[in-house]
Every structure is written in structure tokens, then in C-alpha cells.
Design a protein around this motif. Structure first.
Motif, PDB file in Angstrom:
ATOM      1  N   UNK A  92       0.823  -1.223  -0.014  1.00  0.00           N
ATOM      2  CA  UNK A  92      -0.124  -0.055  -0.002  1.00  0.00           C
ATOM      3  C   UNK A  92       0.742   1.138   0.030  1.00  0.00           C
ATOM      4  N   UNK A  93       1.814   1.449   0.729  1.00  0.00           N
ATOM      5  CA  UNK A  93       2.856   2.362   0.891  1.00  0.00           C
ATOM      6  C   UNK A  93       3.499   2.749  -0.512  1.00  0.00           C
ATOM      7  N   UNK A  94       3.750   1.554  -0.996  1.00  0.00           N
ATOM      8  CA  UNK A  94       4.431   1.861  -2.496  1.00  0.00           C
ATOM      9  C   UNK A  94       3.343   2.309  -3.407  1.00  0.00           C
ATOM     10  N   UNK A  95       2.282   1.866  -3.472  1.00  0.00           N
ATOM     11  CA  UNK A  95       1.303   2.482  -4.433  1.00  0.00           C
ATOM     12  C   UNK A  95       1.289   3.877  -4.055  1.00  0.00           C
ATOM     13  N   UNK A  96       1.202   3.949  -2.927  1.00  0.00           N
ATOM     14  CA  UNK A  96       0.630   5.621  -2.328  1.00  0.00           C
ATOM     15  C   UNK A  96       1.732   6.486  -2.507  1.00  0.00           C
ATOM     16  N   UNK A 129     -10.012   1.515  -7.045  1.00  0.00           N
ATOM     17  CA  UNK A 129      -8.882   2.235  -7.190  1.00  0.00           C
ATOM     18  C   UNK A 129      -8.549   2.677  -5.907  1.00  0.00           C
ATOM     19  N   UNK A 130      -9.303   3.501  -5.364  1.00  0.00           N
ATOM     20  CA  UNK A 130      -9.137   4.256  -4.012  1.00  0.00           C
ATOM     21  C   UNK A 130      -8.539   3.269  -2.890  1.00  0.00           C
ATOM     22  N   UNK A 131      -9.108   2.110  -2.861  1.00  0.00           N
ATOM     23  CA  UNK A 131      -8.811   0.838  -2.057  1.00  0.00           C
ATOM     24  C   UNK A 131      -7.400   0.471  -2.207  1.00  0.00           C
ATOM     25  N   UNK A 132      -6.981   0.420  -3.663  1.00  0.00           N
ATOM     26  CA  UNK A 132      -5.783   0.122  -3.950  1.00  0.00           C
ATOM     27  C   UNK A 132      -4.677   1.011  -3.509  1.00  0.00           C
ATOM     28  N   UNK A 133      -5.017   2.304  -3.272  1.00  0.00           N
ATOM     29  CA  UNK A 133      -3.969   3.329  -3.179  1.00  0.00           C
ATOM     30  C   UNK A 133      -4.119   3.589  -1.648  1.00  0.00           C
ATOM     31  N   UNK A 134      -5.148   3.378  -0.844  1.00  0.00           N
ATOM     32  CA  UNK A 134      -5.378   3.408   0.467  1.00  0.00           C
ATOM     33  C   UNK A 134      -6.310   2.490   1.101  1.00  0.00           C
ATOM     34  N   UNK A 135      -5.892   1.540   1.658  1.00  0.00           N
ATOM     35  CA  UNK A 135      -6.870   0.524   2.100  1.00  0.00           C
ATOM     36  C   UNK A 135      -7.808   0.881   3.121  1.00  0.00           C
ATOM     37  N   UNK A 136      -7.736   2.229   3.843  1.00  0.00           N
ATOM     38  CA  UNK A 136      -8.669   2.422   4.684  1.00  0.00           C
ATOM     39  C   UNK A 136      -8.626   4.026   4.866  1.00  0.00           C
ATOM     40  N   UNK A 137      -9.759   4.616   5.754  1.00  0.00           N
ATOM     41  CA  UNK A 137      -9.581   6.155   6.008  1.00  0.00           C
ATOM     42  C   UNK A 137      -8.448   6.410   6.769  1.00  0.00           C
ATOM     43  N   UNK A 138      -8.000   5.558   7.855  1.00  0.00           N
ATOM     44  CA  UNK A 138      -6.877   5.572   8.361  1.00  0.00           C
ATOM     45  C   UNK A 138      -5.398   5.965   7.777  1.00  0.00           C
ATOM     46  N   UNK A 139      -5.467   5.261   6.659  1.00  0.00           N
ATOM     47  CA  UNK A 139      -4.311   5.176   5.690  1.00  0.00           C
ATOM     48  C   UNK A 139      -4.424   6.585   4.989  1.00  0.00           C
ATOM     49  N   UNK A 170      -2.756   1.276  13.299  1.00  0.00           N
ATOM     50  CA  UNK A 170      -2.131   0.024  13.701  1.00  0.00           C
ATOM     51  C   UNK A 170      -1.036  -0.576  12.748  1.00  0.00           C
ATOM     52  N   UNK A 171      -0.666  -1.876  12.761  1.00  0.00           N
ATOM     53  CA  UNK A 171       0.718  -1.945  12.259  1.00  0.00           C
ATOM     54  C   UNK A 171       0.409  -1.904  10.763  1.00  0.00           C
ATOM     55  N   UNK A 172      -0.610  -1.968  10.209  1.00  0.00           N
ATOM     56  CA  UNK A 172      -0.867  -2.021   8.775  1.00  0.00           C
ATOM     57  C   UNK A 172      -0.696  -0.731   8.159  1.00  0.00           C
ATOM     58  N   UNK A 173      -0.320   0.226   9.221  1.00  0.00           N
ATOM     59  CA  UNK A 173      -0.128   1.940   8.722  1.00  0.00           C
ATOM     60  C   UNK A 173       1.368   2.237   8.923  1.00  0.00           C
ATOM     61  N   UNK A 174       2.167   1.301   9.371  1.00  0.00           N
ATOM     62  CA  UNK A 174       3.577   1.496   9.681  1.00  0.00           C
ATOM     63  C   UNK A 174       4.287   2.400   8.679  1.00  0.00           C
ATOM     64  N   UNK A 175       4.082   1.859   7.248  1.00  0.00           N
ATOM     65  CA  UNK A 175       4.849   2.631   6.317  1.00  0.00           C
ATOM     66  C   UNK A 175       4.386   4.319   6.314  1.00  0.00           C
ATOM     67  N   UNK A 176       3.111   4.663   6.374  1.00  0.00           N
ATOM     68  CA  UNK A 176       2.743   6.002   6.545  1.00  0.00           C
ATOM     69  C   UNK A 176       3.234   6.512   7.854  1.00  0.00           C
ATOM     70  N   UNK A 177       3.087   5.965   8.895  1.00  0.00           N
ATOM     71  CA  UNK A 177       3.689   6.565  10.184  1.00  0.00           C
ATOM     72  C   UNK A 177       5.123   6.885  10.045  1.00  0.00           C
TER      73      UNK A 177
END
Length: 202
Positions: free
Chosen positions: A6-10, A56-66, A126-133
Motif C-alpha cells: 500500500x505504501x509503495x502504491x501510495x 482504485x481508491x482502496x488500491x491506493x489507500x486501504x482505509x480512511x486511517x491510511x 495499527x501495524x498496517x499503517x506502519x509505512x505512512x507513520x
């Protein structure tokens, strides 16, 4: 999708069209949060406003937290770019760090609903947002490091600088959380930061 994917895509990689879609998505997210706060950011509404398919949105950002943590990263990116082009005013490291964080705090407080949304997302991540954090943390570390040294060209922080910066950043984010949740006043944020910076940089 994994966090790294997700981080790579975004991220900043990809085609010009991908970067443009990402820009529109974050623009829509920031506009919605500015108007209505955390609850106003709904994935379908973001997709509609950004003129992209929901998938497409979900491929870039899996959730509103992302989405919202990435929006915070973009806000910090713009602030970090300013510190790369001109020196931060101040005679001492304390003066410069306080100038930087006070200016950034005031900027965030001018848009309380947006800041509330981004800070809440940062708290819920959470851990899924580690790249953005990590991206947010690196931007903040770079800014504070430049303020401590007084040089826009300052490179990677030393181990000691990095430890000090982590504490300063943690105090600042904690103070912002207190303001966002109504436990403290806007003026309290700067007071709390000033105490930490004076103790750490004396």
C-alpha cells in the motif's frame, strides 16, 4: 494488500497519472476533513470527489486511517520543504525548535477539524499503517534536526540527536492529542513543548 504494498502504491513512485490520482484523493480527503472532521471522511465520498473508482481508491489507500495519516504526511512534507530552502530563525537550538513547532502548531490549529481528523487517525493507526507513520516521523525528525543545528542542509541526525528528537516529537504529538480531545487549551500545547525543549536542549 500488505502495508508495504500500500505504501509503495501510495508513495511518490509510479506514473504521472498515478501521482495525479493520489494528489486528487488526498485533496478530496483534506477538503472533507476540513469541513466535517474525522467522520466526514468516507471512502465512497472521497472516491466520488476525487473522480476515481472506489476499487482504485482502496488500491491506493486501504482505509480512511491510511488516507488521513497520509494527509498528515503531506502537510508535514510541505512544512519540511520550507525548512530545506531557508534557515529557521533563532539564536539557539531552543529558539529554533520552538519557532518551528509553534509555527506548525498554529498552522494546525487554524484548521481544527482537519487536525482533529488527522491526529485521531494517527492515534488509531495499527501495524498496517506502519509505512505512512514512518513517513510522518521522518518528516518531523528532519525538520527538528534542521532546527537544532540551524542548517537547512543538515543531513541524518546522530544517535543522540535522534533520541532527543523522538522525545520532543512525542511530547508535541501528546500535547496535540490533549488539545484535539479537549483536555487542554490551545495555549497549553506550546507551554508543554517549551518545557520539554528547554530540558532536552539546555
Amino acid at each position: 494488500m500488505s502495508s508495504s504494498s500500500a505504501t509503495e502504491v501510495a508513495g511518490q513512485t509510479g506514473s504521472a497519472a498515478q501521482r495525479e490520482r493520489r494528489r486528487r484523493i488526498l485533496d478530496a480527503t483534506i477538503a472533507l476533513a476540513t469541513e466535517g472532521g474525522f467522520d466526514a471522511v468516507q471512502m465512497r465520498t472521497v472516491a466520488d470527489d476525487a473522480e476515481v473508482a472506489l476499487g482504485t481508491l482502496y488500491r491506493y489507500f486501504p482505509s480512511k486511517i491510511h488516507l488521513l495519516v497520509s494527509a498528515l504526511g503531506r502537510e508535514f512534507e510541505e512544512a519540511e520543504q520550507r525548512t530545506a530552502t531557508r534557515a529557521i530563525p533563532g539564536e539557539t537550538p531552543h529558539d529554533r525548535v520552538m519557532f518551528l513547532l509553534s509555527r506548525t502548531t498554529r498552522m494546525l490549529q487554524k484548521q481544527p477539524k482537519l487536525t482533529e481528523a488527522m491526529v485521531r487517525a494517527f492515534m488509531f493507526a495499527d501495524a498496517s499503517v506502519a509505512g505512512e507513520i514512518h513517513e510522518v516521523g521522518m518528516r518531523l525528525t528532519t525538520m527538528i534536526s534542521r532546527a537544532i543545528t540551524g542548517s537547512p542542509e543538515h543531513g541524518e541526525a546522530t544517535e543522540e540527536e535522534a533520541a532527543i528528537i523522538r522525545v520532543i516529537a512525542d511530547v508535541w504529538l501528546s500535547a496535540l492529542v490533549g488539545w484535539v480531545t479537549g483536555r487542554s487549551e490551545a495555549t497549553d500545547v506550546e507551554k508543554q513543548i517549551d518545557v520539554a525543549v528547554r530540558l532536552l536542549l539546555r
